[in-house]
Design a protein around this motif. Structure first.
Motif, PDB file in Angstrom:
ATOM      1  N   ILE B 143      48.832  41.736  40.218  1.00 13.14           N
ATOM      2  CA  ILE B 143      47.398  41.441  40.143  1.00 13.14           C
ATOM      3  C   ILE B 143      47.096  40.132  40.853  1.00 13.14           C
ATOM      4  CG2 ILE B 143      45.412  41.054  38.610  1.00 13.14           C
ATOM      5  CD1 ILE B 143      46.817  42.614  36.440  1.00 13.14           C
ATOM      6  N   PHE B 144      46.020  40.154  41.626  1.00 15.20           N
ATOM      7  CA  PHE B 144      45.544  38.962  42.326  1.00 15.20           C
ATOM      8  C   PHE B 144      44.195  38.546  41.755  1.00 15.20           C
ATOM      9  CE2 PHE B 144      48.183  41.360  45.267  1.00 15.20           C
ATOM     10  CZ  PHE B 144      49.012  40.383  45.802  1.00 15.20           C
ATOM     11  N   THR B 145      44.012  37.266  41.547  1.00 15.46           N
ATOM     12  CA  THR B 145      42.743  36.751  41.045  1.00 15.46           C
ATOM     13  C   THR B 145      41.824  36.369  42.202  1.00 15.46           C
ATOM     14  OG1 THR B 145      43.771  35.867  39.039  1.00 15.46           O
ATOM     15  CG2 THR B 145      41.656  34.923  39.684  1.00 15.46           C
ATOM     16  N   GLY B 146      40.685  37.027  42.265  1.00 13.26           N
ATOM     17  CA  GLY B 146      39.665  36.706  43.258  1.00 13.26           C
ATOM     18  C   GLY B 146      38.507  35.963  42.634  1.00 13.26           C
ATOM     19  N   ALA B 147      37.468  35.781  43.428  1.00 12.91           N
ATOM     20  CA  ALA B 147      36.305  35.010  43.001  1.00 12.91           C
ATOM     21  C   ALA B 147      35.077  35.564  43.722  1.00 12.91           C
ATOM     22  CB  ALA B 147      36.505  33.546  43.354  1.00 12.91           C
ATOM     23  N   THR B 148      33.911  35.044  43.387  1.00 17.87           N
ATOM     24  CA  THR B 148      32.713  35.401  44.135  1.00 17.87           C
ATOM     25  C   THR B 148      32.969  35.276  45.629  1.00 17.87           C
ATOM     26  OG1 THR B 148      31.579  34.237  42.352  1.00 17.87           O
ATOM     27  CG2 THR B 148      30.222  35.022  44.171  1.00 17.87           C
ATOM     28  N   ALA B 149      33.687  34.209  45.993  1.00 16.61           N
ATOM     29  CA  ALA B 149      33.954  33.949  47.404  1.00 16.61           C
ATOM     30  C   ALA B 149      34.869  34.991  48.039  1.00 16.61           C
ATOM     31  CB  ALA B 149      34.558  32.552  47.570  1.00 16.61           C
ATOM     32  N   SER B 150      35.381  35.942  47.248  1.00 13.45           N
ATOM     33  CA  SER B 150      36.202  37.014  47.816  1.00 13.45           C
ATOM     34  C   SER B 150      35.360  38.046  48.549  1.00 13.45           C
ATOM     35  CB  SER B 150      36.971  37.752  46.700  1.00 13.45           C
ATOM     36  OG  SER B 150      37.779  36.867  45.969  1.00 13.45           O
ATOM     37  N   LEU B 170      44.857  41.228  51.709  1.00 18.83           N
ATOM     38  CA  LEU B 170      46.266  41.413  51.361  1.00 18.83           C
ATOM     39  C   LEU B 170      46.400  42.362  50.172  1.00 18.83           C
ATOM     40  CD1 LEU B 170      49.232  40.352  51.790  1.00 18.83           C
ATOM     41  CD2 LEU B 170      48.726  38.674  50.019  1.00 18.83           C
ATOM     42  N   ALA B 171      45.576  42.139  49.149  1.00 19.52           N
ATOM     43  CA  ALA B 171      45.634  42.986  47.951  1.00 19.52           C
ATOM     44  C   ALA B 171      45.335  44.449  48.300  1.00 19.52           C
ATOM     45  CB  ALA B 171      44.651  42.467  46.895  1.00 19.52           C
ATOM     46  N   GLN B 172      44.307  44.669  49.116  1.00 18.14           N
ATOM     47  CA  GLN B 172      43.974  46.046  49.507  1.00 18.14           C
ATOM     48  C   GLN B 172      45.128  46.698  50.258  1.00 18.14           C
ATOM     49  OE1 GLN B 172      40.422  46.502  51.820  1.00 18.14           O
ATOM     50  NE2 GLN B 172      39.027  45.927  50.153  1.00 18.14           N
ATOM     51  N   SER B 173      45.686  45.943  51.171  1.00 19.02           N
ATOM     52  CA  SER B 173      46.763  46.504  51.986  1.00 19.02           C
ATOM     53  C   SER B 173      47.969  46.857  51.115  1.00 19.02           C
ATOM     54  CB  SER B 173      47.145  45.503  53.084  1.00 19.02           C
ATOM     55  OG  SER B 173      48.165  46.024  53.899  1.00 19.02           O
ATOM     56  N   LEU B 174      48.274  45.985  50.174  1.00 20.82           N
ATOM     57  CA  LEU B 174      49.422  46.248  49.297  1.00 20.82           C
ATOM     58  C   LEU B 174      49.137  47.413  48.358  1.00 20.82           C
ATOM     59  CD1 LEU B 174      50.595  42.612  48.495  1.00 20.82           C
ATOM     60  CD2 LEU B 174      51.434  44.194  50.254  1.00 20.82           C
ATOM     61  N   ALA B 175      47.917  47.510  47.875  1.00 21.29           N
ATOM     62  CA  ALA B 175      47.567  48.640  47.005  1.00 21.29           C
ATOM     63  C   ALA B 175      47.772  49.955  47.750  1.00 21.29           C
ATOM     64  CB  ALA B 175      46.129  48.511  46.513  1.00 21.29           C
ATOM     65  N   ARG B 176      47.365  49.961  49.003  1.00 24.27           N
ATOM     66  CA  ARG B 176      47.484  51.205  49.783  1.00 24.27           C
ATOM     67  C   ARG B 176      48.935  51.510  50.158  1.00 24.27           C
ATOM     68  NH1 ARG B 176      42.058  49.406  51.933  1.00 24.27           N
ATOM     69  NH2 ARG B 176      40.632  51.071  51.335  1.00 24.27           N
ATOM     70  N   GLU B 177      49.742  50.473  50.334  1.00 25.50           N
ATOM     71  CA  GLU B 177      51.140  50.737  50.694  1.00 25.50           C
ATOM     72  C   GLU B 177      52.016  50.997  49.467  1.00 25.50           C
ATOM     73  OE1 GLU B 177      52.910  47.916  53.417  1.00 25.50           O
ATOM     74  OE2 GLU B 177      54.934  48.734  53.131  1.00 25.50           O
ATOM     75  N   HIS B 187      42.992  43.770  42.079  1.00 23.82           N
ATOM     76  CA  HIS B 187      42.299  42.546  42.480  1.00 23.82           C
ATOM     77  C   HIS B 187      41.104  42.373  41.557  1.00 23.82           C
ATOM     78  CE1 HIS B 187      39.385  40.305  45.180  1.00 23.82           C
ATOM     79  NE2 HIS B 187      40.463  39.593  45.361  1.00 23.82           N
ATOM     80  N   ALA B 188      41.044  41.230  40.883  1.00 22.10           N
ATOM     81  CA  ALA B 188      39.935  40.977  39.949  1.00 22.10           C
ATOM     82  C   ALA B 188      39.015  39.911  40.538  1.00 22.10           C
ATOM     83  CB  ALA B 188      40.485  40.498  38.610  1.00 22.10           C
ATOM     84  N   ILE B 189      37.736  40.239  40.588  1.00 19.16           N
ATOM     85  CA  ILE B 189      36.754  39.292  41.111  1.00 19.16           C
ATOM     86  C   ILE B 189      36.141  38.535  39.934  1.00 19.16           C
ATOM     87  CG2 ILE B 189      34.547  39.071  42.329  1.00 19.16           C
ATOM     88  CD1 ILE B 189      35.350  41.683  43.833  1.00 19.16           C
ATOM     89  N   ILE B 190      36.519  37.286  39.798  1.00 18.95           N
ATOM     90  CA  ILE B 190      36.008  36.470  38.693  1.00 18.95           C
ATOM     91  C   ILE B 190      34.735  35.788  39.193  1.00 18.95           C
ATOM     92  CG2 ILE B 190      36.559  34.681  37.003  1.00 18.95           C
ATOM     93  CD1 ILE B 190      38.468  37.122  36.975  1.00 18.95           C
ATOM     94  N   ALA B 232      43.017  51.387  38.424  1.00 21.01           N
ATOM     95  CA  ALA B 232      41.864  50.683  38.996  1.00 21.01           C
ATOM     96  C   ALA B 232      42.374  49.706  40.049  1.00 21.01           C
ATOM     97  CB  ALA B 232      41.095  49.923  37.925  1.00 21.01           C
ATOM     98  N   PHE B 233      41.722  49.671  41.209  1.00 22.30           N
ATOM     99  CA  PHE B 233      42.097  48.625  42.159  1.00 22.30           C
ATOM    100  C   PHE B 233      41.315  47.350  41.881  1.00 22.30           C
ATOM    101  CE2 PHE B 233      41.069  46.210  46.039  1.00 22.30           C
ATOM    102  CZ  PHE B 233      42.310  45.594  46.167  1.00 22.30           C
ATOM    103  N   GLU B 234      39.999  47.487  41.692  1.00 23.23           N
ATOM    104  CA  GLU B 234      39.200  46.264  41.655  1.00 23.23           C
ATOM    105  C   GLU B 234      38.214  46.298  40.501  1.00 23.23           C
ATOM    106  OE1 GLU B 234      38.218  43.675  45.262  1.00 23.23           O
ATOM    107  OE2 GLU B 234      36.534  45.054  45.153  1.00 23.23           O
ATOM    108  N   LEU B 235      38.064  45.203  39.840  1.00 25.96           N
ATOM    109  CA  LEU B 235      36.960  45.069  38.900  1.00 25.96           C
ATOM    110  C   LEU B 235      36.381  43.677  39.012  1.00 25.96           C
ATOM    111  CD1 LEU B 235      38.186  45.163  35.190  1.00 25.96           C
ATOM    112  CD2 LEU B 235      39.285  43.981  37.048  1.00 25.96           C
TER     113      LEU B 235
END
Lengths: 244, 244, 244, 244
Positions: B143-150, B170-177, B187-190, B232-235
């Protein structure tokens, strides 16, 4: 088990809707809406006979009067139950065909089932959710079921994507208006084939390649239990093997 | 409590990282990475003294050699523990200022802390996650922590947004691979202010207007426990009152 | 032809960069930046001998000092020319391979070529663009070249997508900060194969299935000529036949 | 001036539609569709008296029969003119109010004006555009006018955003289906206040802070003239001063 409130699920067939109903019936009385009573009757029986409380109301969500009747009936039957969760999980409007072969009716049906149905459902649910703010065990929740077509208008999906994009717009707008009032509005993007009776015969090259309806229901439950400090608006659910 | 495996958390201060560590320590041994030992020392003690198992390793995630040393140490200390979860929750690189006042170093630091740090961390984590597929109680998770700025490059956020956009790529690419290999990459968008010691003095006009670190940790735990049929990929997580 | 100002193009090979240079050379003196002089020499000659004005400066955009030298040289050679357009069209950092085979250097190169290069280039361009507000025939313009990888992190594209996402973040942030100051900042998503010498041998099943560099250049020119009442930030360009 | 083909513009008031009509009338005969004849009559006269060719047809685009009649009339009046461009620029359905005050009719009108209107218009336009592939001077083009509400469902915009999201879904789907057949389908996001008679009295703190309808029309013309090697699907247009 004493019910702690009420959950309404619109769109209950043998798939996701049923799993959501079972999951929310562990804490709440559940109301199942579907056009066809045979869609909810076995489930109503199953939940009632296993210690829960369920009723079904034959409802066409794309028809304002039918939605009105259903909610009038709900308020009559459950005058004192706070509405803890209202879930819009419609099936209608799916069609895949070349654009020039789409009929007016097919295009309208997609908008009616998804967007207008959600509009009617939300307009009747929100006053009840607002009223339940103090009494619901978790923040009152309104969840909409989306699909891949909610974020991508693929070739031959003009009708369904129009309905699902519109539904997502509605969900975003409601989240921004009612979130600050304490209502948790969410949109789930279901991206892949769901493992339901209708898709059983589709054999895929990998194990576990279809979405589990019970796991979708768990995700909806998870959304419902989030505190208002930490609401998720959107999550995308797909099998590990799905291309996206 | 017998540990069922290992969780590594990079970026552990008094906020989200600590909550994640406590949450995952209920089932796993946890390894806490932070540049400054004082960031993890009290937490290591707290977890160990309450029946869990934790170690801390002083690590600069933006430095390839430092990450290498940390993982070498982890493999030495936990040779038989399957890596169930690896969480990248970096703090570095935040800066808000007019673009023409940004220094080269500030821009580089944002990329190094977020993107390169995540690269090093993922390259060392993934082989261990792949090895844990059969033995981890839940699908091995990154899991990668993102932000509004993501997802939005706001004015005066050029550096931080560059780092966070890159991290999301990077997170998207790894999820797909690695998704199809059974690894759950998320990837969580905080989106909002987190309720941590540093933000205590910021008084907001509404109650509960800051994200709860414990609830963020619950969401990460929820992601970790999803079955591979329904990843889930992203929330996106935000306080109910947040504008977005 | 009297030059009406200056255009700087970073990333000039035999493809898009050359077409952009030719297009902007119709109105402006052009400065071509490329690491390898053989990339711009024939083009400089071509433009100068057909009535335009061009110079080339050997520059490594991912190196702060090299960018500094280039801009110092530009300001020395064109002290009185308003900078009408500055275009960042980098080639570096493309790599497609399984994530665990990516080297640190490959990942860093993608970030350096795309994100850091753009940062250096923008920091030197923007003061000149701001100074040109009154004298440039069209609103001073800063354009960044993106790719499919700017908005999708595909499997095996972790490095390139990280660089391109970061570049897009930078472009968004600059558009939001400098747009209100009258600078037109844009980002073009080039989605498909460009028809350049290197791709000539790739035979596709349909005619016209590759992007024309001259048409890309026309789009950049179109962006440049938009009045400040009606700026486009982003457009996506692809061959009619491209899947997306 | 000999007309090189035909352009149809649906949604012609005193603003963008009129500017688009004037722009396309430089090369084509133009057909103006609007519910209210007074919307197009002065423009028809203006274009005809300045050497162009224009007709107006009173049409309610949200009514299938009305669209049918309009296109029957067009094919009767211009049996030999290739349809070079068809532009859907509808005005209907805008409403901003608290969700619980929205009427069924307001919500339906937004869907009907935007989504269903676009559906009817596209179904009648596309066969003519396909037929014009060899004879149109530029690739036959179908452009849809979007708005901020096409990509963001703001509070109190549930109806309008639903219509505009649906319209964008339709545009995407048609671009993916008809692009490979040589038709250029585009969607323009108009983000800001347009400088039209109705908005004249809104005084903004900055000069040039409203979108110029003529510049929007230039952008549409630019899209129309792109070759099929290099089609743009989407561009966002906003005043330099606009927050986004």
């Amino acid at each position: 088990m004493a019910s702690k409130g009420l959950a309404i699920i619109a769109g209950v067939g043998p798939g996701t809707g049923a799993s959501i109903a079972r999951r929310f019936a562990k804490l709440y009385s559940v109301v199942l809406l579907s056009r066809t009573p045979s869609n909810f009757e076995p489930l109503v029986q199953e939940i009632n006979s296993s210690g829960g409380k369920a009723i079904g109301i034959s409802t066409d969500v794309s028809d304002a009067n039918s939605v009105k009747s259903a909610f009038d009936e709900i308020e009559k039957q459950f005058p004192d139950s706070p509405l803890a969760a209202s879930i819009f999980n419609p099936a209608g409007g799916f069609v895949r065909k070349p654009f020039l072969e789409l009929t007016d009716e097919e295009y309208s049906t997609a908008l009616d089932s998804q967007a207008k149905g959600a509009f009617y459902f939300a307009q009747r649910s929100l006053p009840l959710l607002l009223k339940a703010k103090e009494s619901s065990p978790h923040p009152p929740t309104l969840i909409f079921t989306g699909a891949t077509a909610s974020i991508k208008g693929s070739a031959q999906f003009a009708a369904f994507a129009s309905g699902k994009f519109a539904l997502r717009a509605l969900a975003q707008s409601l989240a921004r208006e009612f979130g600050p009032q304490g209502i948790h509005v969410s949109h789930a993007i279901i991206d892949g084939i769901i493992d339901i009776p209708r898709t059983k015969q589709w054999v895929l090259p990998h194990e576990d390649a279809k979405l589990s309806p019970d796991s979708i229901a768990d995700s909806y439950w998870y959304l419902h239990t989030q505190p208002r400090t930490t609401f998720a608006f959107e999550l995308d659910l797909r099998p590990y093997i799905e291309k996206w």
